[in-house]
Design an enzyme around this catalytic site. Structure first.
Site, PDB file in Angstrom:
ATOM      1  N   ASN A 149       0.784  -1.225   0.000  1.00  0.00           N
ATOM      2  CA  ASN A 149       0.000   0.000   0.000  1.00  0.00           C
ATOM      3  C   ASN A 149       0.820   1.281   0.000  1.00  0.00           C
ATOM      4  O   ASN A 149       0.247   2.373  -0.111  1.00  0.00           O
ATOM      5  CB  ASN A 149      -0.978   0.005   1.191  1.00  0.00           C
ATOM      6  CG  ASN A 149      -0.270  -0.222   2.512  1.00  0.00           C
ATOM      7  OD1 ASN A 149       0.936  -0.452   2.563  1.00  0.00           O
ATOM      8  ND2 ASN A 149      -1.021  -0.163   3.590  1.00  0.00           N
ATOM      9  N   GLN A 178      -5.503  -3.494  -2.044  1.00  0.00           N
ATOM     10  CA  GLN A 178      -4.934  -2.590  -3.041  1.00  0.00           C
ATOM     11  C   GLN A 178      -4.846  -3.199  -4.435  1.00  0.00           C
ATOM     12  O   GLN A 178      -4.462  -2.504  -5.379  1.00  0.00           O
ATOM     13  CB  GLN A 178      -3.535  -2.130  -2.598  1.00  0.00           C
ATOM     14  CG  GLN A 178      -3.504  -1.342  -1.306  1.00  0.00           C
ATOM     15  CD  GLN A 178      -4.223  -0.005  -1.390  1.00  0.00           C
ATOM     16  OE1 GLN A 178      -4.547   0.492  -2.471  1.00  0.00           O
ATOM     17  NE2 GLN A 178      -4.471   0.610  -0.241  1.00  0.00           N
ATOM     18  N   SER A 196     -12.003  -4.551   0.296  1.00  0.00           N
ATOM     19  CA  SER A 196     -12.648  -3.404   0.939  1.00  0.00           C
ATOM     20  C   SER A 196     -13.396  -2.574  -0.090  1.00  0.00           C
ATOM     21  O   SER A 196     -12.870  -2.273  -1.169  1.00  0.00           O
ATOM     22  CB  SER A 196     -11.607  -2.533   1.644  1.00  0.00           C
ATOM     23  OG  SER A 196     -12.198  -1.368   2.173  1.00  0.00           O
ATOM     24  N   HIS A 198     -14.442   0.675   0.161  1.00  0.00           N
ATOM     25  CA  HIS A 198     -14.111   2.096   0.007  1.00  0.00           C
ATOM     26  C   HIS A 198     -12.814   2.342  -0.760  1.00  0.00           C
ATOM     27  O   HIS A 198     -12.471   3.483  -1.055  1.00  0.00           O
ATOM     28  CB  HIS A 198     -14.098   2.803   1.372  1.00  0.00           C
ATOM     29  CG  HIS A 198     -12.857   2.603   2.177  1.00  0.00           C
ATOM     30  ND1 HIS A 198     -11.861   3.544   2.265  1.00  0.00           N
ATOM     31  CD2 HIS A 198     -12.456   1.568   2.963  1.00  0.00           C
ATOM     32  CE1 HIS A 198     -10.906   3.112   3.067  1.00  0.00           C
ATOM     33  NE2 HIS A 198     -11.241   1.913   3.500  1.00  0.00           N
ATOM     34  N   THR A 234     -26.406  -7.026  14.324  1.00  0.00           N
ATOM     35  CA  THR A 234     -27.316  -6.796  13.213  1.00  0.00           C
ATOM     36  C   THR A 234     -26.531  -6.459  11.953  1.00  0.00           C
ATOM     37  O   THR A 234     -25.675  -5.573  11.967  1.00  0.00           O
ATOM     38  CB  THR A 234     -28.279  -5.637  13.525  1.00  0.00           C
ATOM     39  OG1 THR A 234     -28.999  -5.949  14.721  1.00  0.00           O
ATOM     40  CG2 THR A 234     -29.260  -5.419  12.382  1.00  0.00           C
ATOM     41  N   CYS A 320      -3.087   4.355   7.764  1.00  0.00           N
ATOM     42  CA  CYS A 320      -3.238   3.744   9.083  1.00  0.00           C
ATOM     43  C   CYS A 320      -1.982   3.862   9.932  1.00  0.00           C
ATOM     44  O   CYS A 320      -1.973   3.493  11.101  1.00  0.00           O
ATOM     45  CB  CYS A 320      -3.647   2.279   8.932  1.00  0.00           C
ATOM     46  SG  CYS A 320      -5.345   2.090   8.358  1.00  0.00           S
TER      47      CYS A 320
END
Length: 376
Positions: A149, A178, A196, A198, A234, A320
C-alpha cells in the site's frame, strides 16, 4: 482539489450512492427478522452475496460480509489461528503489512503463537525463496498483502501459494485491498482473501472476507448467528446489498481504468527524471495506481503540507500509520536510507484522475522546491 490519495480511500460512485439511498429508504428491515420487511432485506442481501461469489468464482457460502478490511484481516488471522492451534503455533507474515495484520499477529503472541515477520527485498516483495526458507511443519498460516500500500510492489502470490500449500496443515490468506479490480486475483488458489469497498469507489464500513468452505474460524465478534455465526450483530444490509454493484462496476472497468492510470504513472515517472534531486521508489513493475517518490531538497512532512495548501492531496505513507514516526517503515525495509524514508510521499490514482492533474502536480512540486527546498 486534486486527489492523489486513492490508496487511502476513494470517492463514492454516483450509481452506488444513488442505489444506497434507495435501499436505505425501502429496505430498512433487520435481515434476521421473520416478517416481510426482514425477509426483503435478507433476500436482497443474499442475492448480493450470490452475485459477488459469481464474480469472484467462488461459492456464496464463502463470502462473509464484514465492516472493514481490518475486521476481515483480523477474523482471518486470529479466527483461523485460534480455531486451528491444535495443528501448530507457527505463523508467517511480512514485515510491511497493514497495521490490522501486524496488530493481529502481535495479539496472537499473547496466546503462545510464534510469529515470524518475513523481510521484503529491495523491490518491496516477499520472495518465494524467503518464504520457503521460513516454512516449518508446524506453520499453520501465511498472510501477506497482494500489493503493497505504499510502494505498489506486487507480491508473487501464485508462487507463494504453491509453497504454502506444500504443507497440508498450512493455509494462505491474502490482503487484496490494493489489488482488487486493478489486477487479476486468483481467488480459486487462495484460502482466504480480503476486499474493501471504500478502496473501489464504494462505501466506508463495507468489506468482505472470502474464505473457502474447508476453513474453520473462531468468531471474533460474539453475539449471534449472523454470517454463519462468525460475526454477531445486526447486519448492515444496505451496505452489503450495494457491495455487489460496487464490485461489478469496478471489475467492468478494470482494463480501461488500468490503461488510463498507467499513462498518468508513466508521465510522472518520466517528468520526475528531469527534476534534480527527484527519486522514484516504487519498483518499475509496481502497480501503476501507486507511485512513491521523494525530493532530496524537502522532507515528506513539509512537502505534504505545501501540496495541501496548493489543493493537492497526497500521503506520506499508509494512512493507518500516518500518525506515527515520520520515517516510512516500508522504505527502510526496502533497504533505503533514513534520509529517503523521511522524504518519501505516496501518490495514488484512480480513473477519475487526469493527465492535466499530473502536469499541475509536477509544476507545483518545482515551485515548492524552489520556495521551500534546501540547496543541493
Amino acid at each position: 482539489m486534486i486527489y492523489f490519495d486513492n490508496a487511502s480511500t476513494t470517492s463514492v460512485r454516483t450509481e452506488v450512492r444513488r442505489v444506497y439511498g434507495q435501499v436505505l429508504e425501502t429496505c430498512y428491515g433487520n435481515p434476521d427478522s421473520l416478517h416481510a420487511a426482514g425477509r426483503q432485506a435478507s433476500s436482497l442481501m443474499e442475492k448480493s452475496r450470490s452475485n459477488i461469489a459469481s464474480m469472484l468464482h467462488v461459492d456464496p457460502s464463502e463470502i462473509i460480509f464484514t465492516s472493514a478490511a481490518s475486521e476481515s484481516n483480523t477474523l482471518a488471522i486470529v479466527g483461523y489461528a485460534l480455531a486451528n492451534e491444535h495443528r501448530g503455533h507457527h505463523v508467517l507474515t511480512s514485515n510491511v503489512e497493514h497495521s490490522s495484520v501486524r496488530h493481529a499477529m502481535e495479539f496472537l503472541k499473547r496466546f503462545g503463537f510464534e510469529v515470524e515477520f518475513l523481510p521484503i527485498n529491495e523491490d518491496g516483495i516477499v520472495t518465494p525463496e524467503c518464504l520457503k526458507s521460513h516454512m516449518r511443519k508446524d506453520t499453520i498460516l501465511v498472510s501477506v498483502m497482494h500489493v503493497n500500500n505504499e510502494m505498489g510492489a506486487i507480491n508473487p502470490i501464485l508462487e507463494l501459494e504453491k509453497i504454502v500449500h506444500q504443507n497440508p496443515t498450512c493455509v494462505f490468506h491474502v490482503d487484496c485491498v490494493q489489488s482488487f479490480s486493478k489486477i487479476d486475483i486468483p481467488f480459486e488458489k487462495l484460502d482466504m482473501a480480503t476486499i474493501s469497498a471504500h478502496k473501489i469507489h464504494g462505501l466506508k464500513g463495507s468489506a468482505i472476507l472470502m474464505k473457502k468452505k474447508k476453513i474453520q474460524l473462531v468468531p471474533i465478534i460474539q453475539g449471534g448467528q449472523q454470517e454463519q455465526g462468525l460475526r454477531g450483530g445486526t447486519e448492515n444490509a444496505p451496505a452489503n446489498i450495494v457491495l455487489a454493484k460496487t464490485i461489478r462496476l469496478a471489475l467492468e472497468e478494470q482494463s480501461k481504468a488500468y490503461d488510463h492510470v498507467l499513462k498518468i504513472n508513466q508521465y510522472l515517472r518520466e517528468e520526475l527524471t528531469k527534476i534534480n534531486g527527484a527519486h522514484v521508489h516504487s519498483p518499475k513493475d509496481a502497480i501503476p495506481y501507486i507511485l512513491n517518490i521523494s525530493f532530496d531538497q524537502i522532507t515528506s512532512e513539509v512537502l505534504l503540507n505545501a501540496l495541501d495548501q496548493k489543493g493537492i492531496c497526497v500521503s506520506a505513507k499508509s494512512t493507518c500509520s500516518s500518525q506515527n514516526t515520520n520515517a516510512s517503515e516500508v522504505l527502510l525495509a526496502m533497504h533505503k536510507s533514513e534520509f529517503d524514508a523521511t522524504h518519501g510521499i505516496r501518490l495514488s490514482f484512480s480513473n477519475e484522475n487526469t493527465l492535466e492533474e499530473a502536469k499541475y502536480f509536477i509544476e507545483t512540486c518545482k515551485e515548492i522546491i524552489e520556495n521551500y527546498g534546501l540547496s543541493l
